[in-house]
Design a protein around this motif. Structure first.
Motif, PDB file in Angstrom:
ATOM      1  N   HIS A 256       0.839  -1.206   0.000  1.00  0.00           N
ATOM      2  CA  HIS A 256       0.000   0.000   0.000  1.00  0.00           C
ATOM      3  C   HIS A 256       0.869   1.251   0.000  1.00  0.00           C
ATOM      4  O   HIS A 256       0.607   2.200  -0.743  1.00  0.00           O
ATOM      5  CB  HIS A 256      -0.920   0.004   1.231  1.00  0.00           C
ATOM      6  CG  HIS A 256      -2.223  -0.689   1.026  1.00  0.00           C
ATOM      7  ND1 HIS A 256      -2.343  -2.063   1.002  1.00  0.00           N
ATOM      8  CD2 HIS A 256      -3.491  -0.202   0.832  1.00  0.00           C
ATOM      9  CE1 HIS A 256      -3.618  -2.392   0.796  1.00  0.00           C
ATOM     10  NE2 HIS A 256      -4.330  -1.289   0.706  1.00  0.00           N
ATOM     11  N   LEU A 257       1.890   1.261   0.843  1.00  0.00           N
ATOM     12  CA  LEU A 257       2.747   2.438   0.950  1.00  0.00           C
ATOM     13  C   LEU A 257       3.540   2.691  -0.333  1.00  0.00           C
ATOM     14  O   LEU A 257       3.816   3.836  -0.693  1.00  0.00           O
ATOM     15  CB  LEU A 257       3.697   2.278   2.142  1.00  0.00           C
ATOM     16  CG  LEU A 257       3.028   2.331   3.521  1.00  0.00           C
ATOM     17  CD1 LEU A 257       4.019   1.955   4.610  1.00  0.00           C
ATOM     18  CD2 LEU A 257       2.450   3.725   3.789  1.00  0.00           C
ATOM     19  N   SER A 263      -0.276  11.481   0.104  1.00  0.00           N
ATOM     20  CA  SER A 263      -0.551  12.913   0.159  1.00  0.00           C
ATOM     21  C   SER A 263      -1.795  13.287  -0.648  1.00  0.00           C
ATOM     22  O   SER A 263      -2.278  14.425  -0.564  1.00  0.00           O
ATOM     23  CB  SER A 263       0.652  13.711  -0.366  1.00  0.00           C
ATOM     24  OG  SER A 263       0.861  13.478  -1.751  1.00  0.00           O
ATOM     25  N   THR A 264      -2.318  12.337  -1.426  1.00  0.00           N
ATOM     26  CA  THR A 264      -3.536  12.573  -2.194  1.00  0.00           C
ATOM     27  C   THR A 264      -4.739  12.031  -1.422  1.00  0.00           C
ATOM     28  O   THR A 264      -4.597  11.163  -0.553  1.00  0.00           O
ATOM     29  CB  THR A 264      -3.474  11.889  -3.569  1.00  0.00           C
ATOM     30  OG1 THR A 264      -3.454  10.462  -3.387  1.00  0.00           O
ATOM     31  CG2 THR A 264      -2.211  12.315  -4.324  1.00  0.00           C
ATOM     32  N   LEU A 265      -5.915  12.533  -1.759  1.00  0.00           N
ATOM     33  CA  LEU A 265      -7.130  12.063  -1.096  1.00  0.00           C
ATOM     34  C   LEU A 265      -7.347  10.578  -1.366  1.00  0.00           C
ATOM     35  O   LEU A 265      -7.693   9.824  -0.451  1.00  0.00           O
ATOM     36  CB  LEU A 265      -8.333  12.872  -1.587  1.00  0.00           C
ATOM     37  CG  LEU A 265      -9.702  12.450  -1.013  1.00  0.00           C
ATOM     38  CD1 LEU A 265      -9.716  12.600   0.500  1.00  0.00           C
ATOM     39  CD2 LEU A 265     -10.822  13.276  -1.664  1.00  0.00           C
ATOM     40  N   ARG A 266      -7.129  10.164  -2.608  1.00  0.00           N
ATOM     41  CA  ARG A 266      -7.317   8.750  -2.959  1.00  0.00           C
ATOM     42  C   ARG A 266      -6.373   7.863  -2.159  1.00  0.00           C
ATOM     43  O   ARG A 266      -6.773   6.831  -1.617  1.00  0.00           O
ATOM     44  CB  ARG A 266      -7.085   8.551  -4.459  1.00  0.00           C
ATOM     45  CG  ARG A 266      -7.188   7.101  -4.922  1.00  0.00           C
ATOM     46  CD  ARG A 266      -7.096   7.022  -6.445  1.00  0.00           C
ATOM     47  NE  ARG A 266      -7.188   5.650  -6.918  1.00  0.00           N
ATOM     48  CZ  ARG A 266      -6.148   4.838  -7.111  1.00  0.00           C
ATOM     49  NH1 ARG A 266      -4.916   5.286  -6.862  1.00  0.00           N
ATOM     50  NH2 ARG A 266      -6.328   3.614  -7.551  1.00  0.00           N
ATOM     51  N   GLY A 267      -5.110   8.268  -2.063  1.00  0.00           N
ATOM     52  CA  GLY A 267      -4.143   7.476  -1.328  1.00  0.00           C
ATOM     53  C   GLY A 267      -4.443   7.437   0.162  1.00  0.00           C
ATOM     54  O   GLY A 267      -4.332   6.386   0.802  1.00  0.00           O
ATOM     55  N   ALA A 268      -4.827   8.582   0.713  1.00  0.00           N
ATOM     56  CA  ALA A 268      -5.136   8.643   2.141  1.00  0.00           C
ATOM     57  C   ALA A 268      -6.336   7.772   2.482  1.00  0.00           C
ATOM     58  O   ALA A 268      -6.339   7.049   3.488  1.00  0.00           O
ATOM     59  CB  ALA A 268      -5.384  10.087   2.559  1.00  0.00           C
ATOM     60  N   LEU A 269      -7.371   7.811   1.631  1.00  0.00           N
ATOM     61  CA  LEU A 269      -8.552   6.992   1.876  1.00  0.00           C
ATOM     62  C   LEU A 269      -8.219   5.499   1.783  1.00  0.00           C
ATOM     63  O   LEU A 269      -8.696   4.696   2.595  1.00  0.00           O
ATOM     64  CB  LEU A 269      -9.654   7.347   0.871  1.00  0.00           C
ATOM     65  CG  LEU A 269     -10.336   8.712   1.072  1.00  0.00           C
ATOM     66  CD1 LEU A 269     -11.304   8.995  -0.069  1.00  0.00           C
ATOM     67  CD2 LEU A 269     -11.071   8.759   2.410  1.00  0.00           C
TER      68      LEU A 269
END
Length: 337
Positions: A256-257, A263-269
């Protein structure tokens, strides 16, 4: 003649079109302490419908006579080459060692306890040749002495990122059982298997490959799985263990990392969904241990603790472990003979 195929900024693969597809294949068969099975397994490989492939049998320092038998078989068939690392390296280390012995474009990564249909290599390479952006090809699986077949509703060519996000990241299981045809250029690009993940290192490998390239699939049971395990097979992989679960959590976290930009919304979610699924999975197994009175599962539950779990899971774990110390009719651990 060499052909370079690109389907994205990091998805370039190189094909040598000057040799027959059969001559591109290195079968890398990994063995360890399976003297009672290896001869039948090797026979199914040597009986393949294509010619020109080599068989590298990499024995991980067996102690039951497997190595000696493999050497005898190799002496009678020029296609078979017996190799052995200088020390026992475990499955991923042995896989890396086997691949180092080869210089062919395709790696057929096989294991010592399965039976392979005679058209396995033919079907695998056919898919890889017709889809040059595919990093690895796998198939449906049958099971010895049963009519059970595990088939998935995949197309012949599956978008790697869809496979990663929709299948590998979405659950804790893996549809690829550790056997596949792997394009050597892709193997080299990702650095082979990561040995820190032990017997689950192949799950990590499929994730890293799917993140960059497409995936191939044959919807037929080209492999018959034999479920027998040797007496010294690690309990942590043959039955439930917190160690195995934690290893899965670490594999998912690492990928995942690497895959998402947090730093993006998609990545954070995606990251928070992963942490939520991980925490729910630990809670599920803790609750199972209490409901089924599995004392050993509670006593060893700290082995499954992950730095990515919610803080509340630690509180639940401590509470349940205290319950396990109370006289509530717990099932005692089985004693090894």
């Amino acid at each position: 003649m060499f052909l370079s195929v690109t389907s994205g900024s990091s998805r370039s693969v190189v094909l040598d079109m000057s040799i027959n597809s059969e001559e591109k294949i290195s079968v890398c068969l990994l063995t360890y302490n399976h003297v009672h099975m290896i001869e039948e397994t090797l026979a199914s490989i040597m009986d393949q419908s294509v010619d020109g492939f080599e068989i590298i049998v990499s024995d991980d320092c067996s102690t039951d006579g497997t190595w000696e038998l493999v050497q005898q078989i190799a002496a009678g068939d020029e296609r078979v080459r017996a190799v052995q690392p200088p020390e026992n390296r475990g499955m991923p280390g042995n896989a890396n060692y086997a691949v180092e012995q080869s210089d062919r474009p395709y790696i057929a990564l096989l294991h010592h306890d399965d039976i392979y249909r005679t058209d396995l290599l033919e079907r695998w390479v056919d898919v890889a040749e017709r889809h040059p952006d595919v990093a690895f090809v796998f198939n449906a699986y049958g099971f010895e002495d049963t009519d059970e077949v595990h088939v998935h509703p995949y197309a012949e060519r599956v978008d790697g990122r869809q496979f990663l996000e929709g299948r590998l990241f979405s659950g804790w299981g893996c549809p690829v059982r550790g056997t596949a045809l792997i394009r050597r250029s892709c193997w080299d690009a990702v650095g082979g298997m990561h040995t820190q993940f032990n017997l689950l290192a192949d799950v990590d490998l499929w994730m890293r490959l799917a993140a960059r390239w497409a995936v191939g699939y044959v919807p037929e049971p080209l492999i018959s799985v034999r479920q027998e395990r040797p007496e010294d097979y690690p309990e942590s992989y043959s039955e439930f263990s917190w160690f195995r679960q934690r290893m899965l959590y670490e594999i998912h976290a690492a990928n995942h990392l690497d895959y998402y930009d947090l730093s993006t919304l998609r990545g954070a979610l995606a990251w928070w969904r992963f942490r939520g699924r991980l925490s729910a999975d630990i809670f599920k197994w803790l609750t199972y241990a209490v409901v089924r009175r599995q004392k050993r599962m509670l006593e060893t539950s700290a082995e499954g603790a992950s730095e990515y779990e919610w803080a509340s899971i630690g509180l639940v774990r401590n509470l349940y472990r205290k319950l396990g110390q109370m006289p509530l009719g717990w099932r005692e651990p089985r004693r090894s003979r």
